[in-house]
Enzyme design. Structure first.
Site, short mmCIF file in Angstrom:
data_model
loop_
_atom_site.label_atom_id
_atom_site.label_comp_id
_atom_site.label_asym_id
_atom_site.label_seq_id
_atom_site.Cartn_x
_atom_site.Cartn_y
_atom_site.Cartn_z
N GLN A 96 59.88 69.54 145.35
CA GLN A 96 61.24 69.58 144.81
C GLN A 96 61.74 68.20 144.41
O GLN A 96 62.43 68.06 143.40
CB GLN A 96 62.19 70.21 145.84
CG GLN A 96 63.58 70.45 145.32
CD GLN A 96 63.62 71.41 144.14
OE1 GLN A 96 62.72 72.21 143.93
NE2 GLN A 96 64.67 71.31 143.35
N GLU A 97 61.39 67.19 145.18
CA GLU A 97 61.89 65.84 144.91
C GLU A 97 61.24 65.17 143.71
O GLU A 97 61.91 64.55 142.90
CB GLU A 97 61.68 64.95 146.15
CG GLU A 97 62.58 65.26 147.33
CD GLU A 97 64.01 64.79 147.14
OE1 GLU A 97 64.31 64.06 146.19
OE2 GLU A 97 64.85 65.17 147.96
N SER A 98 59.91 65.28 143.62
CA SER A 98 59.19 64.47 142.62
C SER A 98 58.13 65.21 141.82
O SER A 98 57.47 64.60 140.98
CB SER A 98 58.51 63.30 143.32
OG SER A 98 57.47 63.78 144.16
#
Length: 135
Positions: A20-22
């Site tokens: 989700q972050e990267s």
């Protein structure tokens, strides 16, 4: 899970956050200045002794330490995720997931991803759990 009395995030949890972050991009930079796989802010990375946020090992270890810290502060995994995304202070201020569209979507998405990674990792995770329990 616990190791040496501390709560630790499991592999599926970490992978869901990285996704989700990267999107698993080690060179990811956010508009807010977060860096690397787990999108650590420079101040947080420094506090966590992550000297190169674009080094996958350092970034994941730092992110896992931060998650472990948050897991010690919040009882609900959704609150841990919200604190990781919007900050510990915001979760305390609102008594749970803040009313920020981005944070609410973030928590929902990571919670949806976790079961998928748990299924994919089941054989490895079981072996790691057994190893951790016996050592």
């Amino acid at each position: 899970k616990y190791i040496n009395g501390r709560k630790i995030p499991d592999t599926a949890f970490i992978l869901s956050i990285i996704r989700q972050e990267s999107e698993f991009d080690m060179t990811a930079n956010s508009h807010a200045g977060a860096q690397g796989l787990m999108q650590l802010m420079p101040e947080t990375a420094s506090y966590l002794r992550v000297y190169d946020p674009f080094d996958a090992r350092q970034n994941i270890q730092g992110g896992a330490r931060f998650l472990s810290y948050l897991m010690g502060k919040f009882d609900k995994i959704e609150h841990v995720l919200a604190a990781y995304n919007a900050g510990e202070g915001n979760v305390r201020r609102y008594g749970g997931i803040p009313p920020f569209k981005e944070t609410q979507g973030y928590v929902k998405k990571v919670m949806e991803l976790m079961p998928r990674y748990k299924v994919q990792l089941r054989p490895r995770t079981a072996a790691l759990d057994e190893f951790a329990a016996n050592n």
